[in-house]
Design a protein around this motif. Structure first.
Motif, short mmCIF file in Angstrom:
data_model
loop_
_atom_site.label_atom_id
_atom_site.label_comp_id
_atom_site.label_asym_id
_atom_site.label_seq_id
_atom_site.Cartn_x
_atom_site.Cartn_y
_atom_site.Cartn_z
N VAL A 446 -6.97 -1.09 -4.35
CA VAL A 446 -5.57 -1.22 -4.80
C VAL A 446 -5.18 -0.04 -5.68
O VAL A 446 -4.06 0.48 -5.59
N MET A 447 -6.10 0.42 -6.53
CA MET A 447 -5.80 1.55 -7.40
C MET A 447 -5.69 2.86 -6.61
O MET A 447 -5.17 3.85 -7.12
N GLY A 448 -6.16 2.86 -5.37
CA GLY A 448 -6.00 4.03 -4.52
C GLY A 448 -4.60 4.18 -3.95
O GLY A 448 -4.29 5.24 -3.38
N ALA A 449 -3.74 3.17 -4.06
CA ALA A 449 -2.34 3.21 -3.60
C ALA A 449 -2.22 3.67 -2.15
O ALA A 449 -1.52 4.64 -1.85
N PRO A 450 -2.86 2.99 -1.19
CA PRO A 450 -2.80 3.46 0.20
C PRO A 450 -1.42 3.34 0.83
O PRO A 450 -1.05 4.17 1.66
N VAL A 451 -0.65 2.31 0.44
CA VAL A 451 0.68 2.14 1.03
C VAL A 451 1.61 3.27 0.59
O VAL A 451 2.37 3.83 1.40
N THR A 452 1.55 3.64 -0.68
CA THR A 452 2.35 4.76 -1.17
C THR A 452 2.00 6.05 -0.45
O THR A 452 2.87 6.84 -0.06
N LEU A 453 0.71 6.28 -0.27
CA LEU A 453 0.27 7.48 0.46
C LEU A 453 0.79 7.47 1.89
O LEU A 453 1.28 8.51 2.39
N ALA A 454 0.70 6.32 2.55
CA ALA A 454 1.17 6.24 3.93
C ALA A 454 2.67 6.47 4.02
O ALA A 454 3.15 7.17 4.92
#
Length: 671
Positions: A446-454
């Motif tokens: 969650v702290m990796g923010a995958p949705v924001t990156l995508a």
């Protein structure tokens, strides 16, 4: 549907040559595997028709299935201003019908010849005994799989001429891919130890190869019939081809490792030599793909001839690879004979491991194909997104990348190491897996923010100006199911009830008995953990945002339930999943009761550390949010545009004071 439905006319000689390569390669490889083996004297065989017709029929079936997939994929690669098919797309749909019906006929021949091979009877005798053929197709797993594949191909061939929209083509493509899977679940990979991972890796291998090879076949058809549309289709297919290549290589390597007893078998067995030949072809194909991307794609719009020539060579090599795949399916692997002899081995899917030590907990590897593929995809996709941003000149925080890679690394440790090996034997080790999957891995991911990156890396629009992947992702994040699941109370309820609903019901024991049940249980723990911590410390877009104080309250409310679960597990007099653990013949380690007490202790002890990490992360986010708000207010004050929030608040208080003063004056003047 458009009126022009004439069949395209590809070059007959080229098509015939390409179609002959898989069959010739299959027959040559089968002859190679049989050379030097000899024939048992006095044993009747099914005859030459079955011996040589079965691999040839399988080669035809596999080739026509791949062509079916490729033509359907080609229809989707062609540009279309609307969801309805254009005239060019409709013409290729008619070829789908021909390819699928060929697939159905060849699969039917495989069904008959397979029964002839199993019974060691000539084909004529098999057809004469119609009852045995029907029984084989209805009651025997291998026969049912072949019959289901035949019916799927027949359905695709029958209904494909009526396809008129892109959605219908996508559905038919998924149906065609599903038709490739039934024989996978009844072949050599399902017959020995580690069969779950072997079947999964083979299924991924087959699907990725079908999309890759079929897509190239579709592009070759397009190169013959519609050169102007070739450049756009190739550029759309190129990223998909790269992912397929990675999936084929990874799944093929994993499957070969499971089916070979040792690396020496690659050189000393016919099966291993075929694997090496297939691997060499894959390396050659990867090299050709690299040449495509470096030299041909930049000049494709003005000079398509080099791409077409190189793609034709690539297509012939892929056809030869299909033939080798048929021969491999006809050749027993060295590890196929490693049958699971004892009830414990059949329950676990592998032999009882050695007594547990700290070293074996990390070195007794037990690869899980599903998680391995998930981990590989998650790592490569995230790094690809970061690379896209950097090429564009945008910055992505290194801390988020580190958090994501750490989460993926911990997931790999939990699912591929000795924790996976001993997790099905000892409840305490399983609980360590559970706590890591439900709390540590989700926090890091969650702290990796995958949705924001995508959202920052994916294209905003798709082919023809239609909504792209970014729009679809945004629609998913703000959809009604996401709003319901992302509600703070719902997320907390799912997180709290996950452990109680699994361990204090028959679900845990049921899940432990099958690979898919165990996999679903692990994904469930990780999924509810990701959902809960997404609400608490997530930085990605969400349907609903709540104040930081409310997040602290949710976290405080969830903590006692975790302690209640741990205490209930330690104090329980009834064994959890006792009917699973008790029959396992384990002559080392703690008793079942002591092991369950240790599991509860691990749940209690390991739950505090993730909660502490979450509290720290939430406090940091809260402070950063306050600093951002303070800077925003300072910028408003510095602009002097009348939007000073402090001045507005003071004016509001002055208006309240004036109103109260006027009210008191009115009250005094009233008699």
């Amino acid at each position: 549907m458009p009126a022009d439905l004439s069949f395209p006319r590809p070059r007959t000689a080229a098509v015939a040559a390409a179609a002959a390569v898989p069959g010739a390669a299959a027959l040559a490889a089968v002859a190679f595997t049989r050379s030097g083996t000899g024939t048992a004297v006095g044993l009747a065989g099914p005859g030459a028709l079955t011996d040589w017709g079965l691999p040839l029929a399988r080669a035809v079936a596999d080739t026509s299935a791949v062509v079916t997939v490729g033509l359907l994929l080609l229809v989707l690669l062609l540009p279309s201003p609307t969801t309805k098919l254009t005239a060019a797309q409709s013409r290729h749909v008619l070829w789908v019908c021909a390819a699928a019906l060929t697939w159905a006929g060849a699969s039917c021949a495989v069904l008959v010849l397979t029964l002839s091979d199993l019974l060691a009877l000539p084909v004529g005798d098999v057809l004469a005994g119609s009852g045995s053929l029907a029984d084989f197709a209805l009651n025997i797993p291998q026969g049912r799989a072949l019959a289901l594949s035949t019916l799927t191909a027949l359905a695709v061939g029958t209904f494909s001429p009526a396809l008129g929209t892109a959605t219908a083509v996508r559905t038919t493509l998924l149906l065609s891919l599903a038709g490739l899977l039934p024989p996978v679940f009844t072949g050599h990979s399902a017959a020995a130890g580690n069969h779950d991972s072997a079947v999964v890796t083979l299924a991924v291998h087959v699907l990725a190869a079908a999309v890759w090879v079929g897509g190239l076949a579709g592009l070759l058809v397009l190169a013959v019939r519609d050169r102007p549309a070739l450049a756009g289709a190739v550029r759309r297919f190129s990223p998909l081809a790269l992912w397929c290549l990675i999936a084929v290589a990874a799944s093929g390597t994993a499957n070969a490792a499971l089916r070979l007893e040792s690396p020496a078998d690659l050189l000393h067995t016919r099966y291993g030599q075929l694997v090496l030949a297939k691997a060499a072809l894959l390396v050659l194909l990867a090299s050709i793909g690299h040449l495509h991307r470096r030299r041909c794609l930049p000049r494709l719009g003005t000079e398509p001839a080099p791409f077409v020539r190189l793609a034709a060579v690539e297509g012939l090599l892929m056809a030869a690879t299909l033939g080798l795949a048929v021969a491999l399916s006809r050749s027993p692997a060295p590890a196929t004979g490693q049958q699971l002899a004892t009830p414990t081995e059949r329950a676990l899917g592998y032999a009882m491991p050695e007594p547990l030590t700290a070293l074996r907990l990390f070195t007794a590897l037990r690869p899980d194909a599903v998680f391995l593929l998930l981990i590989t995809f998650a790592t490569l996709a995230y790094l690809a997104g970061v690379r896209t941003l950097r090429r564009r000149g945008d910055r992505w925080p290194p801390g988020r990348t580190a958090a994501w890679l750490a989460g993926v690394g911990v997931l790999a440790l939990v699912t591929q190491s000795g924790l996976a090996t001993y997790g099905k034997v000892l409840f305490s080790v399983h609980m360590g897996q559970h706590m890591t999957l439900a709390m540590i891995v989700p926090i890091l991911l969650v702290m990796g923010a995958p949705v924001t990156l995508a959202l920052r890396a994916l294209p905003a629009t798709g082919p023809g100006g239609r909504p792209g992947a970014r729009a679809w992702l945004l629609a998913l994040v703000h959809s009604r199911p996401a709003k319901v699941a992302g509600h703070p109370l719902v997320a907390m309820a799912l997180f709290i009830s996950a452990s109680f609903s699994v361990y204090f019901t028959p679900l845990f024991e049921t899940g432990m008995r099958t690979h898919w049940g165990h996999l679903a249980m692990q994904l469930h723990f990780m999924g509810v953990g990701i959902l809960f911590f997404w609400v608490i410390i997530g930085v990605d877009p969400a349907p609903r945002r709540i104040p930081h104080f409310a997040k602290f309250v949710l976290l405080v409310l969830a903590m006692p339930f975790h302690s209640f679960f741990s205490i209930a597990l330690m104090s329980s007099k009834e064994l959890v999943a006792g009917r699973w653990f008790a029959p396992l013949v384990r002559n080392w380690g703690p008793s079942l009761a002591d092991d369950q007490f240790a599991a509860g202790s691990i749940a209690w002890a390991t739950g505090d550390i993730p909660i502490l990490i979450t509290v720290v992360a939430l406090a940091v986010q809260w402070m950063r949010s306050d600093r951002r708000e303070a800077r925003r207010i300072d910028r408003q004050i510095d602009r002097g545009d009348g939007n000073d929030p402090h001045a507005a608040y003071n004016a509001y208080l002055a208006r309240l004071h004036a109103r109260d003063t006027a009210a008191r004056s009115t009250a005094r003047d009233t008699p």
